[in-house]
Scaffold this motif. Structure first.
Motif, PDB file in Angstrom:
ATOM      1  N   UNK A  10       0.840  -1.206   0.000  1.00  0.00           N
ATOM      2  CA  UNK A  10       0.000   0.000   0.000  1.00  0.00           C
ATOM      3  C   UNK A  10       0.867   1.245   0.000  1.00  0.00           C
ATOM      4  N   UNK A  11       0.611   2.155  -0.940  1.00  0.00           N
ATOM      5  CA  UNK A  11       1.427   3.378  -1.071  1.00  0.00           C
ATOM      6  C   UNK A  11       0.540   4.598  -0.892  1.00  0.00           C
ATOM      7  N   UNK A  12       0.899   5.441   0.072  1.00  0.00           N
ATOM      8  CA  UNK A  12       0.107   6.644   0.371  1.00  0.00           C
ATOM      9  C   UNK A  12       0.995   7.886   0.267  1.00  0.00           C
ATOM     10  N   UNK A  13       0.647   8.778  -0.673  1.00  0.00           N
ATOM     11  CA  UNK A  13       1.400  10.042  -0.797  1.00  0.00           C
ATOM     12  C   UNK A  13       0.444  11.201  -1.122  1.00  0.00           C
ATOM     13  N   UNK A  14      -0.774  11.179  -0.569  1.00  0.00           N
ATOM     14  CA  UNK A  14      -1.746  12.180  -1.029  1.00  0.00           C
ATOM     15  C   UNK A  14      -1.492  13.579  -0.479  1.00  0.00           C
ATOM     16  N   UNK A 142      -7.929  16.294   7.470  1.00  0.00           N
ATOM     17  CA  UNK A 142      -7.523  17.671   7.237  1.00  0.00           C
ATOM     18  C   UNK A 142      -8.240  18.293   6.047  1.00  0.00           C
ATOM     19  N   UNK A 143      -8.698  17.464   5.119  1.00  0.00           N
ATOM     20  CA  UNK A 143      -9.337  17.990   3.914  1.00  0.00           C
ATOM     21  C   UNK A 143     -10.808  17.663   3.786  1.00  0.00           C
ATOM     22  N   UNK A 144     -11.308  16.721   4.587  1.00  0.00           N
ATOM     23  CA  UNK A 144     -12.691  16.254   4.432  1.00  0.00           C
ATOM     24  C   UNK A 144     -13.387  16.056   5.771  1.00  0.00           C
ATOM     25  N   UNK A 145     -14.697  16.199   5.730  1.00  0.00           N
ATOM     26  CA  UNK A 145     -15.537  15.843   6.876  1.00  0.00           C
ATOM     27  C   UNK A 145     -16.798  15.220   6.290  1.00  0.00           C
ATOM     28  N   UNK A 154     -16.919  -2.450  -0.323  1.00  0.00           N
ATOM     29  CA  UNK A 154     -16.753  -1.567  -1.482  1.00  0.00           C
ATOM     30  C   UNK A 154     -17.911  -0.597  -1.693  1.00  0.00           C
ATOM     31  N   UNK A 155     -19.064  -0.854  -1.089  1.00  0.00           N
ATOM     32  CA  UNK A 155     -20.223   0.034  -1.300  1.00  0.00           C
ATOM     33  C   UNK A 155     -20.333   1.024  -0.148  1.00  0.00           C
ATOM     34  N   UNK A 156     -20.102   2.278  -0.464  1.00  0.00           N
ATOM     35  CA  UNK A 156     -20.147   3.326   0.551  1.00  0.00           C
ATOM     36  C   UNK A 156     -20.876   4.534  -0.038  1.00  0.00           C
ATOM     37  N   UNK A 157     -21.729   5.152   0.781  1.00  0.00           N
ATOM     38  CA  UNK A 157     -22.507   6.297   0.285  1.00  0.00           C
ATOM     39  C   UNK A 157     -22.317   7.482   1.230  1.00  0.00           C
ATOM     40  N   UNK A 158     -21.940   8.638   0.661  1.00  0.00           N
ATOM     41  CA  UNK A 158     -21.747   9.834   1.496  1.00  0.00           C
ATOM     42  C   UNK A 158     -23.121  10.447   1.792  1.00  0.00           C
ATOM     43  N   UNK A 159     -23.449  10.580   3.079  1.00  0.00           N
ATOM     44  CA  UNK A 159     -24.735  11.170   3.466  1.00  0.00           C
ATOM     45  C   UNK A 159     -24.596  12.652   3.772  1.00  0.00           C
ATOM     46  N   UNK A 160     -23.420  13.036   4.282  1.00  0.00           N
ATOM     47  CA  UNK A 160     -23.204  14.444   4.634  1.00  0.00           C
ATOM     48  C   UNK A 160     -21.753  14.823   4.407  1.00  0.00           C
ATOM     49  N   UNK A 161     -21.543  16.081   4.132  1.00  0.00           N
ATOM     50  CA  UNK A 161     -20.221  16.581   3.761  1.00  0.00           C
ATOM     51  C   UNK A 161     -20.026  17.960   4.348  1.00  0.00           C
ATOM     52  N   UNK A 162     -18.787  18.424   4.437  1.00  0.00           N
ATOM     53  CA  UNK A 162     -18.625  19.820   4.834  1.00  0.00           C
ATOM     54  C   UNK A 162     -18.825  20.716   3.611  1.00  0.00           C
ATOM     55  N   UNK A 163     -19.439  21.854   3.832  1.00  0.00           N
ATOM     56  CA  UNK A 163     -19.663  22.770   2.716  1.00  0.00           C
ATOM     57  C   UNK A 163     -18.509  23.761   2.584  1.00  0.00           C
ATOM     58  N   UNK A 164     -17.625  23.788   3.587  1.00  0.00           N
ATOM     59  CA  UNK A 164     -16.476  24.694   3.493  1.00  0.00           C
ATOM     60  C   UNK A 164     -15.235  24.020   4.097  1.00  0.00           C
ATOM     61  N   UNK A 165     -14.805  24.466   5.272  1.00  0.00           N
ATOM     62  CA  UNK A 165     -13.597  23.875   5.872  1.00  0.00           C
ATOM     63  C   UNK A 165     -13.888  22.476   6.431  1.00  0.00           C
ATOM     64  N   UNK A 166     -12.824  21.675   6.531  1.00  0.00           N
ATOM     65  CA  UNK A 166     -12.950  20.363   7.172  1.00  0.00           C
ATOM     66  C   UNK A 166     -12.681  20.518   8.668  1.00  0.00           C
ATOM     67  N   UNK A 167     -13.061  19.501   9.442  1.00  0.00           N
ATOM     68  CA  UNK A 167     -12.869  19.569  10.901  1.00  0.00           C
ATOM     69  C   UNK A 167     -11.379  19.707  11.250  1.00  0.00           C
ATOM     70  N   UNK A 274     -13.083   7.784  11.516  1.00  0.00           N
ATOM     71  CA  UNK A 274     -11.862   7.561  10.741  1.00  0.00           C
ATOM     72  C   UNK A 274     -11.244   8.903  10.384  1.00  0.00           C
ATOM     73  N   UNK A 275      -9.989   8.873   9.919  1.00  0.00           N
ATOM     74  CA  UNK A 275      -9.295  10.108   9.532  1.00  0.00           C
ATOM     75  C   UNK A 275      -8.504  10.686  10.689  1.00  0.00           C
ATOM     76  N   UNK A 276      -7.634  11.635  10.378  1.00  0.00           N
ATOM     77  CA  UNK A 276      -6.723  12.198  11.370  1.00  0.00           C
ATOM     78  C   UNK A 276      -7.381  12.671  12.651  1.00  0.00           C
TER      79      UNK A 276
END
Ligand code: KG4
Ligand code: ZN
Length: 338
Positions: A10-14, A142-145, A154-167, A274-276
């Motif tokens: 697994x390679x992560x460089x995002x 850092x970039x998403x909420x 493999x099946x995932x559905x986004x129900x809510x998102x940030x409209x501006x800054x991430x948490x 999940x996430x930082x």
């Protein structure tokens, strides 16, 4: 007959972590992260410097990973890499490296979505618990909420998102205003431990539906600090712990208010983070406390919260098993769709 367990690289460089992991079955054999210190002096990630540091780090990180896993490249069954979302220059380093390995070793390439991978990290075998489908995942980086309904690997559905800054961004920007070095999230977490979270009440944003907004909070903190520092130039130093606790409390309240609404509306009590920002000690504590209301809360192991190669490897494993292979012609995608 016992089936051979696949070995995935697994390679992560995002963004600003160069990370490589080797996974056999659901077990991590090695998981290396080279965190780029260079950005601290600039108060945030400088994309050009991040790409250069990835170039410097990626071979030594791979070598360390292989050594610790006691593997050679010929043992690898497939190469998974973070295709996006993320910084283009950073993604280009990891994707070109992955493609080179895939071509050279004649092994399949697996294109992983970084945000889905944060969630997949829950299926690595050394977490404290494993969520059952369907579950809800609050993915805070850092970039998403996002609040995601996870139906299968493999099946995932986004129900809510940030409209501006991430948490995570809200943590980092608030920290910057207090001259706390980047990334500020972990330090706010630390200082908040001995602060009073009710000392300075900030406004809790209320968005329609399941979406989030943190930009109002950012402006609120900025104006508050500006006014207080005008009255007393030492205000921040004298009240650091209380300010951190109050900021952290507000961010967590915004997150948990929305998550509770989704839990209620969907009647799904199986909940993961999940996430930082999922490394945040107070968020973890408050989520766990919801178990008295019937929630089953899954907290990832600390090393799987912030960016890591293990999450890319496990997400790649699910693609590998489903026969969903990548294409050498596909470019990395900074805004890769979920
Ligand atoms: O998932 P991640 O490593 O990278 C992205 O994909 O963005 O998340 C990084 C974010 C940063 O904003 C950092 O400040 C935040 O996670 N973070 C924390 C903590 N540890 C990392 N925020 C609050 N409390 C923490 N303990
Ligand atoms: Zn991430």
């Amino acid at each position: 007959m016992v089936q051979k367990q696949s070995i995935i690289l697994g390679i992560e460089t995002s963004c600003d972590d160069t990370a490589i992991a080797i996974l056999r079955g659901n077990k991590i054999l090695s998981n290396y992260v080279a965190t780029q210190e260079i950005h601290t002096e600039f108060g945030g990630v400088v994309p050009e410097l991040a790409s250069r540091a990835h170039q410097q780090n990626i071979i030594p990180v791979l070598e360390k990973g292989l050594k610790e896993a006691n593997c050679s490249l010929s043992d690898i069954d497939a190469i998974a890499y973070s295709r996006g979302p993320g910084l283009l220059g950073s993604l280009l380093v990891g994707s070109s490296f992955a493609k080179g390995l895939s071509l050279g070793l004649n092994k399949p390439l697996l294109e992983v979505n970084h945000m889905k991978a944060h969630i997949s990290a829950h299926f690595i075998n050394d977490n404290a618990s494993t969520p059952k489908f369907p579950f809800l995942c609050l993915t805070v980086s850092g970039g998403h909420t996002q609040i995601v309904l996870v139906k299968s690997f493999l099946e995932m559905e986004v129900l809510g998102n940030t409209l501006d800054d991430a948490a995570g961004e809200a943590f980092d920007k608030a920290a910057k205003m207090m001259e706390i070095p980047y990334p500020g999230g972990p330090l706010i977490d630390k200082y908040a431990k001995t602060g009073n979270h009710l000392a300075f009440p900030f406004k809790i944003s209320s968005m329609k539906g399941y979406n989030f907004s943190f930009s109002g909070l950012k402006t609120g903190i900025l104006y508050f600090l500006r006014q207080k520092v005008e009255e007393n130039p030492h205000f921040i130093q004298e009240n650091l712990n209380d300010i951190c606790a109050s900021v952290q409390h507000t961010i967590i309240t915004i997150l948990l208010k929305k998550l509770s609404k989704v839990v209620k509306d969907y009647n799904i009590h199986e909940v993961a983070i999940a996430g930082g920002v999922s490394a945040n000690s107070e968020l973890r504590k408050q989520l766990k406390a919801n178990e008295v209301d019937g929630w089953k809360v899954h907290l990832p192991k600390f090393e799987y919260c912030t960016d890591n190669g293990a999450m890319i490897a496990i997400a790649g494993k699910f693609l590998f098993e489903a026969g969903q292979f990548g294409d050498l012609k596909n470019p990395p995608s900074p805004r890769l769709k979920f």
